[in-house]
Design a protein around this motif. Structure first.
Motif, PDB file in Angstrom:
ATOM      1  N   PRO A  99      32.610  22.545 -95.156  1.00 56.31           N
ATOM      2  CA  PRO A  99      33.028  21.217 -94.663  1.00 56.31           C
ATOM      3  C   PRO A  99      33.610  20.355 -95.782  1.00 56.31           C
ATOM      4  N   ASP A 100      33.008  20.416 -96.967  1.00 52.42           N
ATOM      5  CA  ASP A 100      33.537  19.612 -98.070  1.00 52.42           C
ATOM      6  C   ASP A 100      34.894  20.117 -98.535  1.00 52.42           C
ATOM      7  N   ALA A 101      35.137  21.408 -98.323  1.00 52.10           N
ATOM      8  CA  ALA A 101      36.401  21.982 -98.776  1.00 52.10           C
ATOM      9  C   ALA A 101      37.593  21.385 -98.049  1.00 52.10           C
ATOM     10  N   MET A 102      37.319  20.599 -96.995  1.00 50.89           N
ATOM     11  CA  MET A 102      38.419  19.994 -96.238  1.00 50.89           C
ATOM     12  C   MET A 102      39.133  18.910 -97.037  1.00 50.89           C
ATOM     13  N   GLU A 103      38.631  18.634 -98.260  1.00 49.08           N
ATOM     14  CA  GLU A 103      39.341  17.694 -99.131  1.00 49.08           C
ATOM     15  C   GLU A 103      40.691  18.246 -99.577  1.00 49.08           C
ATOM     16  N   GLY A 104      40.869  19.542 -99.473  1.00 46.74           N
ATOM     17  CA  GLY A 104      42.130  20.143 -99.893  1.00 46.74           C
ATOM     18  C   GLY A 104      43.240  19.822 -98.904  1.00 46.74           C
ATOM     19  N   PRO A 105      44.488  20.142 -99.269  1.00 51.05           N
ATOM     20  CA  PRO A 105      45.600  19.935 -98.344  1.00 51.05           C
ATOM     21  C   PRO A 105      45.372  20.721 -97.054  1.00 51.05           C
ATOM     22  N   THR A 106      45.824  20.182 -95.925  1.00 51.53           N
ATOM     23  CA  THR A 106      45.542  20.808 -94.633  1.00 51.53           C
ATOM     24  C   THR A 106      46.097  22.233 -94.508  1.00 51.53           C
ATOM     25  N   PRO A 107      47.318  22.537 -94.977  1.00 57.93           N
ATOM     26  CA  PRO A 107      47.771  23.930 -94.860  1.00 57.93           C
ATOM     27  C   PRO A 107      46.845  24.890 -95.594  1.00 57.93           C
ATOM     28  N   VAL A 108      46.246  24.412 -96.691  1.00 52.77           N
ATOM     29  CA  VAL A 108      45.295  25.245 -97.420  1.00 52.77           C
ATOM     30  C   VAL A 108      44.084  25.518 -96.543  1.00 52.77           C
ATOM     31  N   SER A 109      43.609  24.477 -95.855  1.00 51.84           N
ATOM     32  CA  SER A 109      42.485  24.681 -94.950  1.00 51.84           C
ATOM     33  C   SER A 109      42.854  25.697 -93.891  1.00 51.84           C
ATOM     34  N   ALA A 110      44.087  25.640 -93.405  1.00 46.55           N
ATOM     35  CA  ALA A 110      44.506  26.566 -92.355  1.00 46.55           C
ATOM     36  C   ALA A 110      44.529  27.997 -92.873  1.00 46.55           C
ATOM     37  N   LEU A 111      45.101  28.183 -94.074  1.00 46.30           N
ATOM     38  CA  LEU A 111      45.272  29.549 -94.569  1.00 46.30           C
ATOM     39  C   LEU A 111      43.966  30.089 -95.138  1.00 46.30           C
ATOM     40  N   ILE A 112      43.375  29.339 -96.073  1.00 52.79           N
ATOM     41  CA  ILE A 112      42.252  29.875 -96.830  1.00 52.79           C
ATOM     42  C   ILE A 112      40.951  29.665 -96.092  1.00 52.79           C
ATOM     43  N   HIS A 113      40.755  28.451 -95.576  1.00 50.17           N
ATOM     44  CA  HIS A 113      39.446  28.116 -95.035  1.00 50.17           C
ATOM     45  C   HIS A 113      39.391  28.270 -93.523  1.00 50.17           C
ATOM     46  N   ALA A 114      40.334  28.999 -92.955  1.00 51.71           N
ATOM     47  CA  ALA A 114      40.238  29.308 -91.534  1.00 51.71           C
ATOM     48  C   ALA A 114      40.658  30.751 -91.283  1.00 51.71           C
ATOM     49  N   ALA A 115      41.849  31.106 -91.753  1.00 54.04           N
ATOM     50  CA  ALA A 115      42.407  32.388 -91.322  1.00 54.04           C
ATOM     51  C   ALA A 115      42.016  33.537 -92.242  1.00 54.04           C
ATOM     52  N   THR A 116      42.032  33.337 -93.536  1.00 55.47           N
ATOM     53  CA  THR A 116      41.941  34.515 -94.398  1.00 55.47           C
ATOM     54  C   THR A 116      40.696  34.567 -95.267  1.00 55.47           C
ATOM     55  N   MET A 117      40.624  33.716 -96.308  1.00 57.42           N
ATOM     56  CA  MET A 117      39.579  33.944 -97.291  1.00 57.42           C
ATOM     57  C   MET A 117      38.179  33.927 -96.695  1.00 57.42           C
ATOM     58  N   VAL A 118      37.906  32.941 -95.837  1.00 59.74           N
ATOM     59  CA  VAL A 118      36.545  32.847 -95.323  1.00 59.74           C
ATOM     60  C   VAL A 118      36.198  34.038 -94.449  1.00 59.74           C
ATOM     61  N   THR A 119      37.197  34.769 -93.974  1.00 57.00           N
ATOM     62  CA  THR A 119      36.872  35.952 -93.185  1.00 57.00           C
ATOM     63  C   THR A 119      36.739  37.191 -94.062  1.00 57.00           C
ATOM     64  N   ALA A 120      36.890  37.004 -95.381  1.00 53.27           N
ATOM     65  CA  ALA A 120      36.767  38.152 -96.278  1.00 53.27           C
ATOM     66  C   ALA A 120      35.389  38.793 -96.165  1.00 53.27           C
ATOM     67  N   GLY A 121      34.364  37.969 -95.905  1.00 49.99           N
ATOM     68  CA  GLY A 121      33.024  38.539 -95.756  1.00 49.99           C
ATOM     69  C   GLY A 121      32.962  39.489 -94.576  1.00 49.99           C
ATOM     70  N   VAL A 122      33.612  39.093 -93.474  1.00 55.87           N
ATOM     71  CA  VAL A 122      33.648  39.961 -92.299  1.00 55.87           C
ATOM     72  C   VAL A 122      34.384  41.254 -92.647  1.00 55.87           C
ATOM     73  N   TYR A 123      35.491  41.071 -93.357  1.00 53.63           N
ATOM     74  CA  TYR A 123      36.272  42.247 -93.753  1.00 53.63           C
ATOM     75  C   TYR A 123      35.432  43.189 -94.606  1.00 53.63           C
ATOM     76  N   LEU A 124      34.641  42.610 -95.500  1.00 51.02           N
ATOM     77  CA  LEU A 124      33.786  43.433 -96.363  1.00 51.02           C
ATOM     78  C   LEU A 124      32.812  44.249 -95.514  1.00 51.02           C
ATOM     79  N   VAL A 125      32.196  43.597 -94.537  1.00 48.18           N
ATOM     80  CA  VAL A 125      31.245  44.311 -93.687  1.00 48.18           C
ATOM     81  C   VAL A 125      31.965  45.404 -92.897  1.00 48.18           C
ATOM     82  N   CYS A 126      33.190  45.112 -92.444  1.00 47.08           N
ATOM     83  CA  CYS A 126      33.966  46.140 -91.736  1.00 47.08           C
ATOM     84  C   CYS A 126      34.266  47.318 -92.657  1.00 47.08           C
ATOM     85  N   ARG A 127      34.683  46.998 -93.880  1.00 53.04           N
ATOM     86  CA  ARG A 127      35.023  48.044 -94.847  1.00 53.04           C
ATOM     87  C   ARG A 127      33.843  48.966 -95.110  1.00 53.04           C
ATOM     88  N   LEU A 128      32.663  48.347 -95.175  1.00 55.10           N
ATOM     89  CA  LEU A 128      31.465  49.115 -95.499  1.00 55.10           C
ATOM     90  C   LEU A 128      30.703  49.458 -94.222  1.00 55.10           C
TER      91      LEU A 128
END
Lengths: 166, 629, 100
Positions: B239-268
């Protein structure tokens, strides 16, 4: 005959250097050194090294010491009188010098005892051989010393030739 | 061209390098064009490689030089483009391209657009390294790299203290998870002896890795995933990370980076499949997070914070999928979520842009007519995330919940269903507060409201289409014949372990999901359209519960009391006592000692040439004496 | 027949005399001359301690020593001239700028 020549030349050499130590006039000192170096040139000749002898007389006794004499003439000689002597330092230096002499003598005895080189050497008199040596084995040192002399000239001009240096 | 798939990460990487090295020489326009171009090239390459896989090839591989070689252990820059990586790479480069294009307009008036695009490109590079790594050590490089870029981009406006603090918080909280990740990685390295995913999954499957160790490693790695994917208890940074620019929130904190954990579990998935205990942990953490974070989203007033809690909650769904054996369903939700959540963020960004930076929903309202493109796009996203039938979120969420129910995880299913109601509710609360009702913004802000330029609306339209239709690739509501294209494409990488329910049960479950979505929307309509006084009355009726939610279950306060403050205190004590007294004392002491020794030794330096010569002579005599004796 | 040792002892005596001269003398110029004496003693030792073909090599080295000595004399003397111009003195006791 050679022994007599050796004795005379070495006596002249040592005496001239001793006179330089005792004299207080830098101009006299330079002249004493000319004598000493000339005698040394004779000793080089005695060692079958005519090239070294000639270089010694021409370059050392001739050129370098003349340079010293020129330098001497640029200074006010009376101001160069010694004012005080620090006996302690001189005594310590003399003791160390004596020790050094003893060590050198010991070293000389050891070396000559080991190798015992004959003091006559016909090869050393062969000028063509020396020339070849200088331009083959010693080519790099030769070229480097040429460069060094060049640099020395430029350096001397840069140091002493400046008008604003006073 | 598919042979060049290894250039997919390298193109944005090279672009980032150029932008960082020659940042001052770039014009705004050149930097933006280069950054967009690099990600688009990357997308085209990924698409070409994807086409090759769709044609039947199992995976494309490329081994770049070995970079760690220690004893028997080796790690190489080995990239693999298998079906799992293909899906993820397409999401990253596809959404990434749209966000880059959107950013050219959104960041047009910023002070440092070159730095922004350099970081965004760098993020894309690290994310693609993370995705394409066929080796867990290389994946960790990408993992840490995206964390770094996240920090840099959250704190992009570092002259705002809140942004700098938020970046730091994200970084530190992620460190906690990453420490666990690293320990888990070392457990795997020592036990399996190889760092490649194939070897790890293989060892877990054929039992070479004992069940206990597999559970230990899986739980440690999952702890890393909770940090990156903002799951309870490490969700506090998002929630605090929303201080960043909104496109960053869209790319990193919604679509890609935050789902890396899910990807890791899928990979393993092999490792997690070998450990039912770890899988249960994954599913439970996901379920609790999904419901708890959705409840928190109810009371937020900042439009981006609502979306942030929503992201946490939706990632919880993905972990439910991974935990109950429907890994493909989890990845499916990851994909659809990437579309509709980045759509929602970008549309929210468009709203914020239109209002000149206003993010508080209490000062919005009535924007439906004023933003004729943003509103329908946002509405599509809201309907998709709420799980309204035939939009993408409906299919993916349903696939997860169905699998949970079929696997006998009824409590998890119940939590998921409750979260679905809450999701629909808070999303439509957001829609009603923002786009309906009277305009509550400051009068002068109201004058300037305008629809965003085309560079921002075109990505919105594309994403809206994707959010609407992308669910169809996972369509499997036809009983009998498994028509699940998405799941079948991934079958060789993500074997399905969960069961499908019987057709009648499945139809009942679909109806339940639909009902929960409609219930949530209906409640939101009741609360925020019909009788707008109701929320305040309810909050007054249950002040304790309301305060609990507003303060985010006091998790931040607890961390502050238990971890942060003792740490700061301890650091202060260490600074005053160890740093100032011991270390500085030793330093100043040695300096004083050196000074004293220098003063003493300087007496030897008489400045007289003769004294130096005397020392020289003494040295000569001693040296010669040593040689002779 | 003169033993080579005689030449070497002469070289040693000259060297030590140079050392003594360096410590006795108070002006840079004469101290500099003392250094030249030591250099020459070194040359003599080179020639004295070589035999046969080796002495040709020794002569080559003597040549280099002389060349270096010439370069050193030129630069050294110009430094001394410069010092004298600035300080109006070349008494080494008065040049103590390096005192720590």
């Amino acid at each position: 005959m050679t022994l007599a020549v050796f004795v005379v030349l070495s006596a002249v050499c040592v005496a001239a250097v001793a006179a330089m130590i005792l004299s207080r006039n830098p101009a006299d000192n330079a002249l004493f050194l000319v004598v000493a170096f000339a005698a040394l040139g004779g000793l080089f000749g005695l060692l079958d090294s005519p090239f070294a002898a000639v270089a010694q007389v021409l370059v050392y006794a001739g050129a370098i010491m003349v340079l010293f004499l020129f330098a001497v003439m640029m200074f006010d000689l009376r101001r160069l009188e010694p004012r005080s002597r620090k006996r302690v330092r001189l005594g310590l230096a003399s003791a160390l010098a004596a020790l050094l002499l003893a060590e050198l003598a010991l070293a000389g005895i050891r070396i000559s005892g080991l190798a015992g080189p004959a003091w006559r050497s016909a090869e050393a008199r062969d000028m063509a051989r020396l020339g070849r040596l200088l331009f083959t084995d010693y080519l790099y040192p030769l070229e480097i010393s040429a460069l060094l002399l060049m640099a020395a000239i430029a350096g001397a001009l840069a140091l002493a030739g400046r008008k604003d240096a006073g | 061209m598919d042979r060049l798939f290894w250039l997919v990460p390298l193109v944005p990487g090279a672009s980032a390098l150029l932008l960082m090295l020659f940042g001052r020489r770039y014009s705004r326009r050149a930097a933006a064009w280069q950054a967009c171009g690099a990600v688009l090239v990357s997308f085209v390459l990924a698409a070409a490689a994807f086409a090759r896989l769709a044609g039947g090839q199992a995976a494309l591989e490329k081994v770049l030089p070995v970079w760690i070689s220690a004893g028997s252990f080796e790690a190489s820059f080995s990239l693999a483009f298998d079906r799992l990586a293909a899906v993820m790479a397409l999401v990253v480069t596809g959404v990434g391209s749209l966000v880059h294009v959107y950013s050219t307009s959104y960041m047009a008036d910023d002070k440092a657009p070159t730095r922004y695009f350099a970081f965004l490109n760098l993020f894309t590079f690290f994310m693609l390294v993370l995705v394409l790594a066929s080796d867990i050590v290389l994946m960790f490089v990408g993992w840490e790299g995206v964390g770094l870029c996240s920090y840099l981009l959250i704190g992009f406006w570092f002259d705002r203290p809140a942004a700098a603090r938020a970046g730091l918080k994200a970084f530190v909280v992620n460190r906690v998870g990453d420490a666990a990740f690293l320990v888990g990685l070392l457990v795997l390295l020592t036990q399996v002896g190889s760092s490649s995913f194939a070897a790890i999954n293989g060892a877990a499957r054929d039992g070479r890795l004992s069940a206990g160790l597999a559970t230990l490693a899986a739980i440690l790695l999952f702890a890393g995933a909770t940090g990156k994917s903002a799951q309870i208890p490490l969700h506090v940074w998002l929630p605090d990370a929303m201080e960043g620019p909104t496109p960053v929130s869209a790319l990193i904190h919604a679509a890609t980076m935050v789902t890396a954990g899910v990807y890791l579990v899928c990979r393993l998935n092999g490792l997690f499949a070998a450990s039912p205990a770890a899988s249960a942990v994954v599913a439970w953490v996901g379920a609790v997070t999904a419901a708890a974070a959705a409840a928190l989203a109810l009371v937020q007033n900042d439009i981006k914070r609502v979306l942030a809690y929503s992201t946490i909650s939706q990632i919880g769904y993905m972990f439910i999928g991974c935990g109950v054996g429907a890994t493909a369903a989890g990845l499916f939700h990851l994909t659809t979520h990437a579309f509709f959540k980045s759509l929602l963020f970008l549309a929210a960004g468009s709203v914020i842009h239109a209002l000149g930076g206003e993010q508080d929903m209490r000062r919005m309202g009535g924007l439906r007519r004023r933003l004729p493109l943003t509103f329908p796009a946002f509405l599509v996203g809201a309907l998709a995330i709420s799980g309204v039938p035939f939009l993408s979120g409906f299919f993916s969420k349903d696939a997860i919940l169905t699998s949970a129910f079929a696997g006998g995880h009824y409590v998890i299913y119940g939590l998921g269903l409750a979260a679905a109601v809450l999701t629909a509710f808070y999303m439509f609360r957001l829609v009603y507060l923002t786009f309906y009702g009277p305009a509550r913004m400051e009068p002068e802000a109201g004058l300037h409201i305008h629809e965003s330029p085309r560079a921002m609306t075109v990505p919105l339209i594309i994403l809206a289409v994707l959010a609407a239709v992308s669910g169809l690739v996972g369509l499997r509501v036809l009983p009998g014949e498994p028509a699940d294209l998405f799941g079948r494409f991934l079958e060789q990488v993500l074997p399905r372990t969960g069961r499908y329910p019987a057709p009648p049960t499945e139809i009942a479950l679909i109806l339940a999901a639909t009902a929960s979505a409609l219930l949530g929307i209906g409640l939101a309509f009741l609360f925020y359209r019909r009788s707008p006084g109701l929320p305040a009355r309810l909050a007054g009726r249950f002040p304790g519960a309301y305060r609990l939610l507003v303060n985010g279950y006091y998790v931040d306060a607890a961390y502050d009391a238990v971890v942060v403050r003792p740490l700061v205190k301890g650091a202060g004590w260490t600074y005053r006592n160890l740093d100032l007294r011991l270390i500085d004392g030793a330093l100043n002491g040695s300096a004083a000692g050196a000074d004293l020794a220098g003063r003493g030794l300087s007496a030897v330096q008489s400045g007289l040439v003769r004294d130096y010569a005397l020392a020289f002579l003494l040295g000569t005599v001693i040296f010669l004496g040593v040689v002779l004796l | 027949m003169i033993p080579p040792l005689a030449f070497f002892v002469l070289a040693a005596v000259l060297f030590v005399l140079g050392v003594v001269a360096f410590f006795v003398k108070k002006d840079l110029l004469t101290q500099f001359m003392a250094v030249e004496v030591m250099l020459n003693a070194g040359n003599l030792a080179f020639l004295a301690l070589t035999a046969g073909p080796g002495r040709a090599n020794a002569q080559a080295i003597v040549l280099f020593v002389i060349a270096v000595a010439a370069a050193e004399a030129v630069v050294g003397l110009s430094v001394i001239v410069l010092v004298f111009r600035r300080r109006k003195s070349i008494r080494t006791d008065e040049l103590r700028d390096l005192k720590g």
